[in-house]
Design a protein around this motif. Structure first.
Motif, PDB file in Angstrom:
ATOM      1  N   LEU A  81      13.612  -5.333   7.486  1.00  0.00           N
ATOM      2  CA  LEU A  81      12.655  -4.941   6.448  1.00  0.00           C
ATOM      3  C   LEU A  81      12.669  -5.964   5.320  1.00  0.00           C
ATOM      4  O   LEU A  81      13.668  -6.128   4.630  1.00  0.00           O
ATOM      5  N   HIS A  82      11.536  -6.650   5.125  1.00  0.00           N
ATOM      6  CA  HIS A  82      11.408  -7.597   4.016  1.00  0.00           C
ATOM      7  C   HIS A  82      10.968  -6.882   2.749  1.00  0.00           C
ATOM      8  O   HIS A  82      11.523  -7.098   1.690  1.00  0.00           O
ATOM      9  N   TRP A  83       9.935  -6.047   2.858  1.00  0.00           N
ATOM     10  CA  TRP A  83       9.491  -5.266   1.715  1.00  0.00           C
ATOM     11  C   TRP A  83       8.606  -4.115   2.155  1.00  0.00           C
ATOM     12  O   TRP A  83       8.116  -4.071   3.268  1.00  0.00           O
ATOM     13  N   MET A  84       8.435  -3.156   1.214  1.00  0.00           N
ATOM     14  CA  MET A  84       7.608  -1.986   1.492  1.00  0.00           C
ATOM     15  C   MET A  84       6.921  -1.572   0.187  1.00  0.00           C
ATOM     16  O   MET A  84       7.539  -1.575  -0.877  1.00  0.00           O
ATOM     17  N   VAL A  85       5.646  -1.235   0.291  1.00  0.00           N
ATOM     18  CA  VAL A  85       4.876  -0.737  -0.848  1.00  0.00           C
ATOM     19  C   VAL A  85       4.283   0.599  -0.423  1.00  0.00           C
ATOM     20  O   VAL A  85       3.678   0.702   0.644  1.00  0.00           O
ATOM     21  N   THR A  86       4.464   1.624  -1.252  1.00  0.00           N
ATOM     22  CA  THR A  86       3.960   2.960  -0.930  1.00  0.00           C
ATOM     23  C   THR A  86       2.895   3.382  -1.934  1.00  0.00           C
ATOM     24  O   THR A  86       2.724   2.761  -2.977  1.00  0.00           O
ATOM     25  N   ASP A  87       2.209   4.455  -1.607  1.00  0.00           N
ATOM     26  CA  ASP A  87       1.208   5.061  -2.497  1.00  0.00           C
ATOM     27  C   ASP A  87       0.116   4.079  -2.917  1.00  0.00           C
ATOM     28  O   ASP A  87      -0.258   4.000  -4.088  1.00  0.00           O
TER      29      ASP A  87
END
Length: 99
Positions: A81-87
Protein backbone atom coordinates in the motif's frame (compact mmCIF):
# COMPACT_ATOMS: atom_id res chain seq x y z
CA UNK A 1 -7.50 -7.00 -24.56
CA UNK A 2 -7.97 -5.12 -21.27
CA UNK A 3 -4.63 -3.78 -19.94
CA UNK A 4 -5.60 -4.84 -16.40
CA UNK A 5 -6.03 -8.43 -17.58
CA UNK A 6 -2.77 -8.34 -19.56
CA UNK A 7 -0.90 -7.08 -16.49
CA UNK A 8 -2.65 -9.74 -14.38
CA UNK A 9 -4.16 -7.06 -12.14
CA UNK A 10 -7.46 -8.79 -12.93
CA UNK A 11 -8.03 -11.30 -11.32
CA UNK A 12 -4.89 -11.25 -9.11
CA UNK A 13 -5.57 -7.90 -7.36
CA UNK A 14 -9.06 -6.92 -8.57
CA UNK A 15 -12.14 -8.86 -9.46
CA UNK A 16 -13.46 -8.19 -12.97
CA UNK A 17 -15.46 -4.95 -13.03
CA UNK A 18 -17.39 -2.61 -15.28
CA UNK A 19 -16.39 1.05 -15.25
CA UNK A 20 -19.25 3.23 -14.05
CA UNK A 21 -17.66 6.70 -13.87
CA UNK A 22 -14.70 8.34 -15.60
CA UNK A 23 -11.41 8.57 -13.72
CA UNK A 24 -8.69 10.91 -15.02
CA UNK A 25 -5.14 10.67 -13.66
CA UNK A 26 -2.36 13.06 -14.58
CA UNK A 27 1.24 13.33 -13.43
CA UNK A 28 2.82 16.69 -14.24
CA UNK A 29 0.09 17.36 -16.84
CA UNK A 30 0.69 13.96 -18.54
CA UNK A 31 -2.50 11.92 -18.86
CA UNK A 32 -2.08 8.37 -17.60
CA UNK A 33 -3.95 5.50 -19.26
CA UNK A 34 -4.35 1.91 -18.06
CA UNK A 35 -1.35 -0.27 -18.76
CA UNK A 36 1.24 2.51 -18.88
CA UNK A 37 4.36 1.89 -16.81
CA UNK A 38 5.94 4.90 -15.14
CA UNK A 39 9.50 5.33 -13.92
CA UNK A 40 9.94 6.38 -10.29
CA UNK A 41 11.38 9.71 -11.44
CA UNK A 42 8.12 10.45 -13.27
CA UNK A 43 5.98 10.02 -10.14
CA UNK A 44 7.88 11.99 -7.51
CA UNK A 45 5.06 14.47 -7.07
CA UNK A 46 1.52 13.41 -6.24
CA UNK A 47 -0.84 12.89 -9.17
CA UNK A 48 -3.95 14.90 -9.94
CA UNK A 49 -6.92 12.56 -9.94
CA UNK A 50 -10.34 13.73 -11.09
CA UNK A 51 -13.44 11.62 -10.59
CA UNK A 52 -16.37 12.10 -12.93
CA UNK A 53 -20.00 11.58 -12.16
CA UNK A 54 -22.74 13.97 -11.15
CA UNK A 55 -23.81 13.15 -7.58
CA UNK A 56 -21.91 14.88 -4.76
CA UNK A 57 -23.65 12.51 -2.29
CA UNK A 58 -21.71 9.51 -3.66
CA UNK A 59 -18.24 8.91 -2.20
CA UNK A 60 -15.29 6.79 -3.32
CA UNK A 61 -12.07 5.38 -1.93
CA UNK A 62 -8.93 5.37 -4.06
CA UNK A 63 -6.07 3.02 -3.24
CA UNK A 64 -2.62 2.87 -4.83
CA UNK A 65 -0.98 -0.52 -4.36
CA UNK A 66 2.02 -2.15 -5.97
CA UNK A 67 0.85 -5.68 -6.84
CA UNK A 68 4.34 -7.11 -7.30
CA UNK A 69 6.66 -5.13 -5.01
CA UNK A 70 9.59 -4.96 -4.94
CA UNK A 71 9.73 -6.52 -8.42
CA UNK A 72 7.70 -8.81 -10.68
CA UNK A 73 10.37 -11.52 -10.37
CA UNK A 74 10.45 -11.30 -6.55
CA UNK A 75 7.02 -10.15 -5.30
CA UNK A 76 7.73 -10.61 -1.57
CA UNK A 77 5.73 -7.49 -0.59
CA UNK A 78 2.68 -8.25 -2.71
CA UNK A 79 0.09 -5.50 -2.80
CA UNK A 80 2.22 -2.96 -0.99
CA UNK A 81 0.00 0.00 0.00
CA UNK A 82 1.52 3.30 -1.15
CA UNK A 83 -1.42 5.52 -0.24
CA UNK A 84 -5.18 5.65 0.22
CA UNK A 85 -7.71 8.49 0.00
CA UNK A 86 -11.25 8.01 1.31
CA UNK A 87 -14.51 9.96 1.16
CA UNK A 88 -13.91 11.44 -2.30
CA UNK A 89 -17.16 12.94 -3.61
CA UNK A 90 -18.14 12.37 -7.23
CA UNK A 91 -17.38 15.26 -9.59
CA UNK A 92 -14.26 16.31 -7.63
CA UNK A 93 -10.59 15.53 -7.33
CA UNK A 94 -8.88 13.52 -4.60
CA UNK A 95 -7.89 16.78 -2.92
CA UNK A 96 -11.43 16.75 -1.47
CA UNK A 97 -10.96 13.32 0.17
CA UNK A 98 -9.41 12.25 3.46
CA UNK A 99 -5.82 10.95 3.37
Amino acid sequence: MDPFVLAQIIPDVLDPFTTTIPLRITYNSRLIVAGVELKPSAVLSKPRIDIGGNDMRVFYTLVLVDPDAPSPSHPSLREYLHWMVTDIPETTSTSFGMV
